[in-house]
Enzyme design. Sequence first.
Site, PDB file in Angstrom:
ATOM      1  N   ASP A 215       9.719   5.276   0.324  1.00 50.07           N
ATOM      2  CA  ASP A 215       8.947   4.038   0.474  1.00 50.07           C
ATOM      3  C   ASP A 215       9.297   3.129  -0.700  1.00 50.07           C
ATOM      4  O   ASP A 215      10.382   3.246  -1.264  1.00 50.07           O
ATOM      5  CB  ASP A 215       7.452   4.347   0.564  1.00 50.07           C
ATOM      6  CG  ASP A 215       6.699   3.371   1.461  1.00 50.07           C
ATOM      7  OD1 ASP A 215       6.683   2.174   1.115  1.00 50.07           O
ATOM      8  OD2 ASP A 215       6.132   3.788   2.486  1.00 50.07           O
ATOM      9  N   HIS A 238      12.390   1.559  -0.369  1.00 46.22           N
ATOM     10  CA  HIS A 238      12.125   0.252   0.236  1.00 46.22           C
ATOM     11  C   HIS A 238      12.190  -0.877  -0.775  1.00 46.22           C
ATOM     12  O   HIS A 238      11.710  -1.968  -0.522  1.00 46.22           O
ATOM     13  CB  HIS A 238      10.756   0.256   0.921  1.00 46.22           C
ATOM     14  CG  HIS A 238      10.677   1.166   2.105  1.00 46.22           C
ATOM     15  ND1 HIS A 238       9.533   1.296   2.874  1.00 46.22           N
ATOM     16  CD2 HIS A 238      11.599   2.015   2.660  1.00 46.22           C
ATOM     17  CE1 HIS A 238       9.761   2.177   3.844  1.00 46.22           C
ATOM     18  NE2 HIS A 238      10.993   2.621   3.725  1.00 46.22           N
TER      19      HIS A 238
END
Length: 401
Positions: A215, A238
């Site tokens: 993430d 991310h």
Amino acid sequence: MVKSIGIAKVTFLLVLFVSTGRAQSIFDVTKDGAKANGPDINAALTSTWKKACASATPSKVLIPKGIFSLSPVTLEGPCKATIEVQVQGTLKALSGAGETTEDGGWVTFQRIQGFTLSGGGIFDGQGASSWGACGNDYCKQLPINMRFDFITNGLVQDVTSLNSKQFHVNVLGCKNVAFRRFTITAPADSKNTDGIHIGRSSGIEITDSKIATGDDCISIGGGAQNVSITKVTCGPGHGISVGSLGQYEREEPVVGITVKGCTLTNTDNGMRIKTWPASYAGSASNMHFEDLTMVNVSNPIIIDQAYCPHNDCNAKHPSRVKINNVSFKNIRGTSATPVAVKLACSSGVPCDGVELANIDLKYIGKEGPISSECSNVKPKVIGVQSALACGSPTAAPSRKA
């Protein structure tokens, strides 16, 4: 105006509280019954912590080399003097969903002034069997590897967070805390494993650290002020994100974010600011992203004020989070998407004071030429190829950019 306290001042504060001129008293968990490759050391660690925390002189809790099983635990102050936890071995969480501390953590450090976590050890969350337990949503029953709640004057260095079941690190209500030579490791498909999440904290520094996760490498939430991120490698993951913002009422402003000298590799985003549509009012200002290298990064530069990951938002109403005074300078490398610069600002409160300077990105795919998409913003553009300039005239590069 909120002023940055700077690395030098943080270093001074850390040296001040660690080096008090008095030798540390060492409290070894094995003296309280902890055994490598043995049963859960929760009771032993808690007992050792209480003794060290009650010490009138600076103290150190020592977890020596070896593998130690540990169920969720909260190590709480206030302590009578500065305290260090030195983890030389590996702490292993229980496999499966397991339990959490009251605040949703596996290991929680709370309400301590003058705190150091060090030792070269590993916090192994054993998260592989739990990833995706709640789909793509945040999973309340899964623990965060490490929580730092209401820590003042803290240093976390030479420690690894491995395979957390959920977020690796959550920083809440902290003041003047530095992360140095900190390592986070989890595979790209580990869901909701944000590296370091920062909320309602000030004077947070992350430097010389390596983050690979599933993430956001670093996510910055409401109330974060004076956050400095330097010399961090990110990927997979991310990217580095401010937000998402605007989801909660009376969310505190984000002010004073600096990201500098970082390298992102194979990430889903680069530098990202994200706010919800139909949001509560809020603000994010004085954010500066400089001297960054992108290697095969999707969406290297992105402001997304219609962030809606599950497509269940009221997109007809614009975000009410005001974004102001943002710069993207000296950013170079390769983009995995043809749209390398996307500034999608709110139609309700357009972005102000956005600057693009010396952006040198190349698209390495085959879906067309590199481009930019911009709305509700009129950025100042210096030294940027026309395709990335949001349709604005571009000035010559500035030596000061």
